[in-house]
Design a protein around this motif. Structure first.
Motif, mmCIF file in Angstrom:
data_model
loop_
_atom_site.group_PDB
_atom_site.id
_atom_site.type_symbol
_atom_site.label_atom_id
_atom_site.label_comp_id
_atom_site.label_asym_id
_atom_site.label_seq_id
_atom_site.Cartn_x
_atom_site.Cartn_y
_atom_site.Cartn_z
ATOM 1 N N ASN A 47 28.675 75.317 29.026
ATOM 2 C CA ASN A 47 29.715 74.671 29.817
ATOM 3 C C ASN A 47 30.630 75.704 30.454
ATOM 4 O O ASN A 47 30.979 75.600 31.630
ATOM 5 C CB ASN A 47 30.526 73.715 28.940
ATOM 6 N N THR A 51 31.011 76.327 34.455
ATOM 7 C CA THR A 51 32.319 76.173 35.077
ATOM 8 C C THR A 51 32.746 77.454 35.785
ATOM 9 O O THR A 51 33.307 77.420 36.883
ATOM 10 C CB THR A 51 33.361 75.768 34.017
ATOM 11 N N LEU A 103 38.768 72.590 37.202
ATOM 12 C CA LEU A 103 37.775 73.424 36.524
ATOM 13 C C LEU A 103 38.401 74.190 35.367
ATOM 14 O O LEU A 103 37.767 74.372 34.321
ATOM 15 C CB LEU A 103 37.119 74.380 37.512
ATOM 16 N N ARG A 105 40.936 73.165 33.545
ATOM 17 C CA ARG A 105 41.118 72.191 32.456
ATOM 18 C C ARG A 105 39.781 71.894 31.766
ATOM 19 O O ARG A 105 39.728 71.762 30.554
ATOM 20 C CB ARG A 105 41.736 70.910 32.999
ATOM 21 N N LYS A 106 38.710 71.789 32.543
ATOM 22 C CA LYS A 106 37.388 71.543 31.956
ATOM 23 C C LYS A 106 36.951 72.735 31.117
ATOM 24 O O LYS A 106 36.355 72.577 30.059
ATOM 25 C CB LYS A 106 36.371 71.285 33.069
ATOM 26 N N TYR A 107 37.271 73.930 31.575
ATOM 27 C CA TYR A 107 36.904 75.164 30.874
ATOM 28 C C TYR A 107 37.561 75.233 29.504
ATOM 29 O O TYR A 107 37.002 75.782 28.565
ATOM 30 C CB TYR A 107 37.318 76.364 31.732
ATOM 31 N N ARG A 128 37.518 63.322 28.379
ATOM 32 C CA ARG A 128 38.267 64.221 29.267
ATOM 33 C C ARG A 128 37.332 65.165 30.007
ATOM 34 O O ARG A 128 37.504 65.405 31.197
ATOM 35 C CB ARG A 128 39.281 65.043 28.456
ATOM 36 N N ALA A 129 36.349 65.712 29.300
ATOM 37 C CA ALA A 129 35.402 66.626 29.943
ATOM 38 C C ALA A 129 34.644 65.921 31.056
ATOM 39 O O ALA A 129 34.472 66.469 32.150
ATOM 40 C CB ALA A 129 34.434 67.193 28.917
ATOM 41 N N HIS A 130 34.193 64.706 30.793
ATOM 42 C CA HIS A 130 33.486 63.945 31.820
ATOM 43 C C HIS A 130 34.401 63.607 32.987
ATOM 44 O O HIS A 130 33.994 63.666 34.148
ATOM 45 C CB HIS A 130 32.883 62.665 31.246
ATOM 46 N N TYR A 132 37.152 65.271 34.030
ATOM 47 C CA TYR A 132 37.402 66.479 34.823
ATOM 48 C C TYR A 132 36.184 66.853 35.657
ATOM 49 O O TYR A 132 36.300 67.247 36.815
ATOM 50 C CB TYR A 132 37.795 67.658 33.933
ATOM 51 N N ASN A 133 35.013 66.732 35.063
ATOM 52 C CA ASN A 133 33.782 67.058 35.778
ATOM 53 C C ASN A 133 33.569 66.113 36.962
ATOM 54 O O ASN A 133 33.204 66.552 38.060
ATOM 55 C CB ASN A 133 32.595 67.008 34.824
#
Length: 166
Positions: A47, A51, A103, A105-107, A128-130, A132-133
């Motif tokens: 991930n 990212t 990105l 925040r996803k990282y 949250r990951a989904h 942000y993605n």
């Protein structure tokens, strides 16, 4: 040199398959992603690398747009299309900053805890990951559309600058 008497092909055909070869596909197996080249054992590292590569592409596009913005400002606004291009460039740059924040925040999300089989506390991280993605993907599509318009209006600006200097 070919020793069998047959001419050697410049473009070899498909490699012969054996009993252990796998099709080009990705399959999720108990939190691990099985890909044709093997298992992705460290989902968090995967991930983060994905990212980062997306972020590098974002930075290169930001650099190109900043260069185009400099050209528009230095041109002295020779016509109404330069104002349209200025607006589009500023829109693209703002969207790229928003995408960079998404990105980032996803990282920061630890995917290993977000994808294990313990549904107690990791459901929010996974969602949250989904989220942000998905938002980063939507912003990316909008950025692409804006940059297509920039390149369309950029050709008329270059023509106006050449006419002004000639």
């Amino acid at each position: 040199m070919a020793t069998s008497g047959e001419p050697r092909s410049r473009h070899p055909g498909p490699k012969p398959t054996d009993a252990n070869s796998q099709p080009e596909a990705s399959i999720s197996v108990g939190g691990l992603i099985k890909h044709s080249r093997g298992l992705i054992k460290d989902l968090n590292k995967f991930n983060k690398n994905q990212t980062l590569s997306h972020g590098y592409l974002n930075a290169s596009l930001l650099s190109a747009n900043a260069s185009q913005l400099q050209m528009v400002i230095q041109s002295g606004f020779p016509g109404p299309m330069s104002y349209v291009q200025l607006m589009l460039l500023l829109t693209s740059i703002v969207l790229q900053v928003v995408q960079g924040i998404l990105l980032l925040r996803k990282y920061q999300i630890n995917m290993e805890t977000a994808n294990d089989n313990d549904p107690s506390d990791d459901e929010k991280d996974s969602q949250r990951a989904h989220r942000y993605n998905n938002w980063a993907m939507v912003v990316s599509i909008i950025i692409m559309a804006v940059n297509i318009l920039i390149s369309t209006f950029g050709a008329s600006l270059v023509g106006a600058i050449k006419a002004k200097t000639a």
